[in-house]
Motif scaffolding. Structure first.
Motif, mmCIF file in Angstrom:
data_model
loop_
_atom_site.group_PDB
_atom_site.id
_atom_site.type_symbol
_atom_site.label_atom_id
_atom_site.label_comp_id
_atom_site.label_asym_id
_atom_site.label_seq_id
_atom_site.Cartn_x
_atom_site.Cartn_y
_atom_site.Cartn_z
ATOM 1 N N SER A 97 0.827 -1.213 0.000
ATOM 2 C CA SER A 97 0.000 0.000 0.000
ATOM 3 C C SER A 97 0.859 1.260 0.000
ATOM 4 C CB SER A 97 -0.930 -0.026 1.211
ATOM 5 O OG SER A 97 -1.698 1.145 1.272
ATOM 6 N N LEU A 98 1.864 1.289 0.867
ATOM 7 C CA LEU A 98 2.720 2.472 0.969
ATOM 8 C C LEU A 98 3.517 2.690 -0.319
ATOM 9 C CD1 LEU A 98 3.996 4.820 2.494
ATOM 10 C CD2 LEU A 98 5.574 3.190 3.528
ATOM 11 N N VAL A 99 4.134 1.644 -0.841
ATOM 12 C CA VAL A 99 4.968 1.791 -2.044
ATOM 13 C C VAL A 99 4.107 2.144 -3.257
ATOM 14 C CG1 VAL A 99 6.561 0.624 -3.618
ATOM 15 C CG2 VAL A 99 6.824 0.342 -1.145
ATOM 16 N N GLU A 100 2.943 1.519 -3.402
ATOM 17 C CA GLU A 100 2.063 1.871 -4.521
ATOM 18 C C GLU A 100 1.635 3.328 -4.439
ATOM 19 O OE1 GLU A 100 -1.126 -1.004 -4.515
ATOM 20 O OE2 GLU A 100 0.039 -2.418 -5.728
ATOM 21 N N ASP A 101 1.389 3.826 -3.235
ATOM 22 C CA ASP A 101 1.016 5.230 -3.060
ATOM 23 C C ASP A 101 2.158 6.148 -3.494
ATOM 24 O OD1 ASP A 101 -0.970 7.201 -1.992
ATOM 25 O OD2 ASP A 101 0.712 7.669 -0.656
ATOM 26 N N VAL A 102 3.376 5.819 -3.117
ATOM 27 C CA VAL A 102 4.533 6.622 -3.525
ATOM 28 C C VAL A 102 4.685 6.582 -5.044
ATOM 29 C CG1 VAL A 102 7.044 6.840 -3.408
ATOM 30 C CG2 VAL A 102 5.738 6.370 -1.318
ATOM 31 N N LEU A 103 4.587 5.394 -5.629
ATOM 32 C CA LEU A 103 4.742 5.258 -7.076
ATOM 33 C C LEU A 103 3.666 6.022 -7.842
ATOM 34 C CD1 LEU A 103 5.652 1.468 -7.322
ATOM 35 C CD2 LEU A 103 7.179 3.400 -7.776
ATOM 36 N N SER B 10 4.654 -12.334 -3.197
ATOM 37 C CA SER B 10 3.534 -11.830 -4.000
ATOM 38 C C SER B 10 3.520 -10.307 -4.036
ATOM 39 C CB SER B 10 2.219 -12.365 -3.434
ATOM 40 O OG SER B 10 1.126 -11.862 -4.155
ATOM 41 N N ALA B 11 3.741 -9.678 -2.886
ATOM 42 C CA ALA B 11 3.742 -8.210 -2.818
ATOM 43 C C ALA B 11 4.890 -7.633 -3.640
ATOM 44 C CB ALA B 11 3.842 -7.742 -1.367
ATOM 45 N N LEU B 12 6.075 -8.216 -3.548
ATOM 46 C CA LEU B 12 7.223 -7.713 -4.309
ATOM 47 C C LEU B 12 7.000 -7.864 -5.810
ATOM 48 C CD1 LEU B 12 10.131 -8.986 -2.034
ATOM 49 C CD2 LEU B 12 9.349 -6.615 -2.309
ATOM 50 N N GLU B 13 6.439 -8.995 -6.221
ATOM 51 C CA GLU B 13 6.133 -9.184 -7.647
ATOM 52 C C GLU B 13 5.097 -8.166 -8.122
ATOM 53 O OE1 GLU B 13 6.899 -13.902 -8.476
ATOM 54 O OE2 GLU B 13 4.983 -13.341 -7.588
ATOM 55 N N ALA B 14 4.073 -7.924 -7.319
ATOM 56 C CA ALA B 14 3.033 -6.950 -7.680
ATOM 57 C C ALA B 14 3.609 -5.540 -7.752
ATOM 58 C CB ALA B 14 1.883 -7.009 -6.680
ATOM 59 N N LEU B 15 4.479 -5.195 -6.818
ATOM 60 C CA LEU B 15 5.093 -3.868 -6.841
ATOM 61 C C LEU B 15 5.977 -3.702 -8.070
ATOM 62 C CD1 LEU B 15 5.931 -3.418 -3.064
ATOM 63 C CD2 LEU B 15 4.268 -2.102 -4.417
ATOM 64 N N HIS B 16 6.688 -4.755 -8.434
ATOM 65 C CA HIS B 16 7.515 -4.708 -9.642
ATOM 66 C C HIS B 16 6.643 -4.434 -10.871
ATOM 67 C CE1 HIS B 16 10.572 -5.583 -12.556
ATOM 68 N NE2 HIS B 16 9.892 -6.605 -13.031
ATOM 69 N N ARG B 17 5.542 -5.152 -11.011
ATOM 70 C CA ARG B 17 4.631 -4.937 -12.152
ATOM 71 C C ARG B 17 4.045 -3.523 -12.122
ATOM 72 N NH1 ARG B 17 2.982 -9.993 -10.472
ATOM 73 N NH2 ARG B 17 1.085 -9.122 -9.558
ATOM 74 N N HIS B 18 3.670 -3.048 -10.933
ATOM 75 C CA HIS B 18 3.102 -1.702 -10.778
ATOM 76 C C HIS B 18 4.111 -0.643 -11.241
ATOM 77 C CE1 HIS B 18 0.171 1.027 -8.826
ATOM 78 N NE2 HIS B 18 1.227 1.746 -8.521
ATOM 79 N N ALA B 19 5.365 -0.802 -10.826
ATOM 80 C CA ALA B 19 6.412 0.154 -11.217
ATOM 81 C C ALA B 19 6.647 0.112 -12.726
ATOM 82 C CB ALA B 19 7.702 -0.152 -10.462
#
Length: 139
Positions: free
Chosen positions: A37-43, A66-75
């Motif tokens: 949640s925090l990293v997606e908000d920053v991105l 799972s969270a790290l993979e999702a954050l990678h895709r989001h970025a």
């Protein structure tokens, strides 16, 4: 039934031109949800490159992966710079089967990843100016 600890600390700080998100504790379901949640908000709302510091991570599970993979895709979708730093050596083996190191790093120090972010210019690895002489890039 065995229950996993849920205590964790999550802190966001600006260090030079980089947003560093520091995680301490067990990176399980609750921690992974908060981290994502925090990293997606920053991105989504900031243009700064993001480095996730996992040096204080005591253990992790499938929720972390799972969270790290999702954050990678989001970025990637946003054309943004995101790296993971300082994964404790004893936890790296848990990430190896998922090949997250090649996509997100993890073996470098926070300072190394912050320098790389400054050199990449913060946008999906696109070129940029390195920090000025004497500028504090990362603690």
């Amino acid at each position: 039934m065995i229950s996993a600890p849920t205590r964790f600390r999550l802190r966001r700080e600006n260090v030079g031109p980089v947003v560093v998100v520091r995680f301490h504790g067990f990176l399980g379901a609750a921690g992974a949800t908060a981290l994502r949640s925090l990293v997606e908000d920053v991105l989504q709302h900031e243009s700064a490159p993001v480095v996730v510091d996992l040096a204080g991570t005591t253990d992790l599970d499938c929720h972390a992966v799972s969270a790290l993979e999702a954050l990678h895709r989001h970025a990637l979708r946003r054309g943004r710079y995101l790296r993971v730093a300082a994964v404790p050596p004893r936890l790296r083996g848990l990430l190896d089967p998922f090949d997250l190191h090649s996509a997100l790093g993890g073996t470098g120090s926070v300072a190394h990843e912050c320098r790389a972010a400054g050199e990449a210019g913060g946008a999906g690895g696109a070129g940029g100016a390195p920090p000025a002489e004497g500028e504090r890039v990362c603690a």
